[in-house]
Design a protein around this motif. Structure first.
Motif, PDB file in Angstrom:
ATOM      1  N   ILE A  53     122.131  78.240 -10.931  1.00 27.55           N
ATOM      2  CA  ILE A  53     121.938  77.495 -11.845  1.00 27.55           C
ATOM      3  C   ILE A  53     121.274  76.897 -13.440  1.00 27.55           C
ATOM      4  N   SER A  54     122.090  76.544 -14.100  1.00 29.08           N
ATOM      5  CA  SER A  54     121.318  76.207 -15.069  1.00 29.08           C
ATOM      6  C   SER A  54     120.837  74.354 -15.172  1.00 29.08           C
ATOM      7  N   HIS A  55     120.299  74.663 -15.582  1.00 30.46           N
ATOM      8  CA  HIS A  55     119.995  73.113 -16.306  1.00 30.46           C
ATOM      9  C   HIS A  55     120.451  72.301 -17.364  1.00 30.46           C
ATOM     10  N   GLY A  56     120.539  72.692 -18.284  1.00 27.50           N
ATOM     11  CA  GLY A  56     119.955  72.259 -19.957  1.00 27.50           C
ATOM     12  C   GLY A  56     118.738  72.061 -20.428  1.00 27.50           C
ATOM     13  N   MET A  57     118.850  70.762 -21.573  1.00 26.52           N
ATOM     14  CA  MET A  57     117.342  71.375 -21.216  1.00 26.52           C
ATOM     15  C   MET A  57     116.561  69.896 -21.993  1.00 26.52           C
ATOM     16  N   GLY A  58     115.260  69.873 -21.306  1.00 27.46           N
ATOM     17  CA  GLY A  58     114.349  68.785 -20.982  1.00 27.46           C
ATOM     18  C   GLY A  58     114.978  68.048 -20.117  1.00 27.46           C
ATOM     19  N   ILE A  59     113.819  67.205 -19.040  1.00 20.71           N
ATOM     20  CA  ILE A  59     113.279  66.854 -17.857  1.00 20.71           C
ATOM     21  C   ILE A  59     114.833  65.110 -17.823  1.00 20.71           C
ATOM     22  N   PRO A  60     115.266  64.744 -18.037  1.00 18.27           N
ATOM     23  CA  PRO A  60     116.214  63.951 -17.848  1.00 18.27           C
ATOM     24  C   PRO A  60     117.687  64.864 -17.793  1.00 18.27           C
ATOM     25  N   SER A  61     117.946  66.107 -18.177  1.00 17.31           N
ATOM     26  CA  SER A  61     119.021  66.712 -18.071  1.00 17.31           C
ATOM     27  C   SER A  61     118.075  67.711 -16.655  1.00 17.31           C
ATOM     28  N   ILE A  62     117.218  68.132 -16.577  1.00 16.05           N
ATOM     29  CA  ILE A  62     116.943  68.885 -14.786  1.00 16.05           C
ATOM     30  C   ILE A  62     117.161  67.918 -14.098  1.00 16.05           C
ATOM     31  N   SER A  63     116.752  66.657 -14.575  1.00 15.59           N
ATOM     32  CA  SER A  63     116.673  66.515 -13.414  1.00 15.59           C
ATOM     33  C   SER A  63     117.919  65.370 -12.468  1.00 15.59           C
ATOM     34  N   ILE A  64     118.850  65.250 -13.466  1.00 20.53           N
ATOM     35  CA  ILE A  64     119.737  64.879 -13.577  1.00 20.53           C
ATOM     36  C   ILE A  64     120.172  66.273 -12.376  1.00 20.53           C
ATOM     37  N   MET A  65     120.583  67.404 -12.169  1.00 23.80           N
ATOM     38  CA  MET A  65     120.589  68.587 -11.915  1.00 23.80           C
ATOM     39  C   MET A  65     119.926  68.141 -10.606  1.00 23.80           C
ATOM     40  N   LEU A  66     118.953  68.357 -10.893  1.00 25.74           N
ATOM     41  CA  LEU A  66     117.646  68.125  -9.100  1.00 25.74           C
ATOM     42  C   LEU A  66     118.774  66.957  -7.941  1.00 25.74           C
ATOM     43  N   HIS A  67     118.619  66.032  -8.638  1.00 18.25           N
ATOM     44  CA  HIS A  67     119.041  65.681  -8.087  1.00 18.25           C
ATOM     45  C   HIS A  67     120.065  65.200  -7.644  1.00 18.25           C
ATOM     46  N   GLU A  68     121.696  65.848  -7.956  1.00 14.51           N
ATOM     47  CA  GLU A  68     122.491  66.500  -7.213  1.00 14.51           C
ATOM     48  C   GLU A  68     122.304  67.597  -6.411  1.00 14.51           C
ATOM     49  N   LEU A  69     121.171  68.399  -6.833  1.00 17.25           N
ATOM     50  CA  LEU A  69     121.462  69.928  -6.139  1.00 17.25           C
ATOM     51  C   LEU A  69     120.633  69.547  -4.368  1.00 17.25           C
ATOM     52  N   ILE A  70     119.457  68.730  -5.057  1.00 15.11           N
ATOM     53  CA  ILE A  70     118.824  68.404  -3.843  1.00 15.11           C
ATOM     54  C   ILE A  70     120.167  67.547  -2.428  1.00 15.11           C
ATOM     55  N   LYS A  71     120.794  66.428  -3.781  1.00 16.82           N
ATOM     56  CA  LYS A  71     121.996  66.345  -2.019  1.00 16.82           C
ATOM     57  C   LYS A  71     122.713  66.724  -1.543  1.00 16.82           C
ATOM     58  N   LEU A  72     122.973  68.255  -2.744  1.00 20.03           N
ATOM     59  CA  LEU A  72     123.838  69.627  -1.902  1.00 20.03           C
ATOM     60  C   LEU A  72     122.948  70.506  -0.919  1.00 20.03           C
ATOM     61  N   LEU A  73     121.611  70.509  -0.958  1.00 20.71           N
ATOM     62  CA  LEU A  73     121.614  71.058   0.219  1.00 20.71           C
ATOM     63  C   LEU A  73     121.441  70.410   0.935  1.00 20.71           C
ATOM     64  N   TYR A  74     121.123  69.419   0.767  1.00 17.46           N
ATOM     65  CA  TYR A  74     120.769  68.121   2.411  1.00 17.46           C
ATOM     66  C   TYR A  74     122.270  68.337   2.626  1.00 17.46           C
ATOM     67  N   HIS A  75     124.024  67.867   1.845  1.00 17.98           N
ATOM     68  CA  HIS A  75     124.803  67.598   2.674  1.00 17.98           C
ATOM     69  C   HIS A  75     124.753  69.036   3.746  1.00 17.98           C
ATOM     70  N   ALA A  76     124.513  70.133   2.636  1.00 13.93           N
ATOM     71  CA  ALA A  76     124.661  71.256   3.585  1.00 13.93           C
ATOM     72  C   ALA A  76     124.153  71.124   4.542  1.00 13.93           C
ATOM     73  N   ARG A  77     122.928  70.894   5.121  1.00 15.40           N
ATOM     74  CA  ARG A  77     122.356  70.972   5.980  1.00 15.40           C
ATOM     75  C   ARG A  77     121.234  72.438   5.833  1.00 15.40           C
ATOM     76  N   CYS A  78     120.868  72.692   4.638  1.00 10.63           N
ATOM     77  CA  CYS A  78     119.950  73.668   4.498  1.00 10.63           C
ATOM     78  C   CYS A  78     118.693  74.067   4.864  1.00 10.63           C
ATOM     79  N   CYS A  79     117.720  75.127   5.490  1.00 10.22           N
ATOM     80  CA  CYS A  79     116.447  74.856   6.163  1.00 10.22           C
ATOM     81  C   CYS A  79     116.100  76.388   4.965  1.00 10.22           C
ATOM     82  N   ASP A  80     114.729  75.602   4.914  1.00  6.76           N
ATOM     83  CA  ASP A  80     113.961  76.775   4.457  1.00  6.76           C
ATOM     84  C   ASP A  80     114.139  77.209   2.224  1.00  6.76           C
ATOM     85  N   VAL A  81     114.154  75.783   2.083  1.00  7.22           N
ATOM     86  CA  VAL A  81     115.051  76.810   0.972  1.00  7.22           C
ATOM     87  C   VAL A  81     113.633  77.076  -0.387  1.00  7.22           C
TER      88      VAL A  81
END
Lengths: 296, 296
Positions: free
Chosen positions: B112-140
């Motif tokens: 996954i790409s996240h662009g440049m800087g803390i705010p840009s990667i932060s938005i991606m991480l919030h949604e990635l973490i929710k994606l992995l949570y909804h997908a019931r991913c384990c030991d990532v």
């Protein structure tokens, strides 16, 4: 952004934001003119590899926005509006050699993407300002056009920013230089905001208002959203924050306006304004301040 | 980042970063499970529009980086390395409906790409973490791979980050939540850094070291560069800052590591590490700390 830090690392001096020169875009860097070459890394341009005055010398307007696709669409729109003789196919991404930003030139108008957040737009602005300086551009107006979260306004409204404020409702941008903090003004030209506002009256069904814009470093926890991966505050506390922002004159929230205002002001990009299209109120639970319910 | 702010707005409580659950990626948001639908705006995915467990349930490794082109190249590299049966042509951008980020899935690996800087990667991480949570991913395991500016190391070196620090060399990330400041830990797992370091020894001509990584909000004034549109410090002061950073154990500088470390640590993305490829020392005037002169 904010924190506690060692007093020895603090330098809260304010910088002069007076307009310098005869309308030329200028830099505030004593080292730049002595450099053999200036490589604009993230724009894939440079003073030795490109004839910047020839390529950009006639630029009078720069429009910036986060999304590359939208800034291409804006370039095509401007091409149509300006009725230029060249074909639409001639509109190419000048920064095609990099995927950091995209840039299109339509007559005297530049359309550039800047990604999301203060650090991302800051890198682009440093290199854009140097580009306009090397190209000897004069009397340049820069406008940021972007989506934002509205507070207490109808979804679809256009907010013309008269003042960019931080998460604490202060009209300032705090720049960390090495390990010092410098505070820069984020005031915008109210007369020009009024001028733009008057233009909007000529367009039917184009809800427009002038207000303050809040700039945050975070989209979820920083803007009171309840739908991030992390949320440590109550719905009531989030609503209270938005209501306090509204009472402070803030009408929309985004993530770039403070550094945009501060840097343009310092470098003679005069007459700049920021236009923010409030496509919808982002707050997942309607704050009840607007005159319509949340739309997406 | 840092600043002065009203004491009433300050909340410097540290959050517990203990690993929770049986290896499942988790969110820290009491409102999320009661939502009828979770739209991951910037990934163009959602719980009602996509079967996230079916699409992502087998994900074990997530590799993130700033540039969309590089993350596509990494996906193609992983496809080759994993010797998967499907064709290269089957590797499509899962986020093609948006130009904010790009995402590719190669077997158990997400790129996954996240662009440049803390705010840009932060938005991606919030949604990635929710994606992995909804997908019931384990030991990532999540790994950030990116370019950075080296300090006192040979250009081309790989820095395995054991600790992300801010512009004041502190191992912390300061998150503004509404108008409060919360400090989060940015420590990474040193045992796993060692494990990765041992792997690097098996690759010939692959200069690798373990060190601290400094994360700044600005690429030019924030990292001591003399070639931005704005530069208010002397060459000597810039060099002194880099030398103090080196003496504090910092070996490279980039713009995302503190929020990456803080958020992954909070949400059970265990065994995460950060790998930073120091392609060249960015400092325009060589700091003299590395064993080669500056290369570009």
């Amino acid at each position: 952004m904010t924190s506690s830090f060692p007093a020895s690392n603090t330098s809260m001096r304010s910088e002069r934001n007076t307009y310098v020169g005869k309308g030329f875009v200028h830099v505030k860097n004593p080292y730049l003119d002595s450099m053999d070459e200036d490589v604009l890394y993230h724009l894939d341009l440079g003073t030795k590899t490109h004839n910047l005055p020839e390529m950009f010398g006639d630029v009078k307007f720069v429009c910036v926005g986060g999304s590359p696709n939208r800034m291409k669409a804006f370039a095509l729109f401007m091409h149509k509006e300006l009725r230029l003789e060249d074909s639409e196919e001639d509109i190419k991404d000048i920064c095609a050699g990099t995927d950091r930003y995209c840039m299109y030139k339509i007559g005297p108008v530049l359309s550039i993407s800047h990604g999301m957040g203060i650090p991302s737009i800051s890198i682009m602005l440093h290199e854009l300002i140097k580009l306009l300086y090397h190209a000897r551009c004069c009397d340049v107006t820069i406008i940021r056009i972007g989506t934002s979260g509205g507070i207490g306004i109808a979804p679809g409204s256009v907010v013309i920013t008269d003042r960019a404020v931080d998460s604490f409702f202060k009209p300032q941008f705090e720049q960390v230089i090495l390990d010092n903090v410098v505070t820069r003004s984020t005031e915008l030209d109210k007369e020009l905001a009024e001028e733009l506002f008057n233009c909007s009256k000529e367009i039917p069904d184009f809800p427009t208002l002038i207000g303050h814009t809040m700039c945050t470093y975070d989209f979820y926890e920083g803007q009171g959203r309840l739908d991030g991966a992390l949320c440590s505050f109550s719905r009531e506390k989030g609503l209270d924050y938005l209501k306090r922002a509204y009472n402070a004159g803030i009408r929309n929230i985004e993530m770039e306006s403070t550094v945009f205002a501060a840097m343009c002001r310092l470098c003679g990009l005069k007459d700049f304004k920021r236009v923010s299209t409030c496509l919808y109120c982002y707050f997942p639970s309607c704050c009840g301040l607007c005159d319509t319910s949340q739309q997406t």
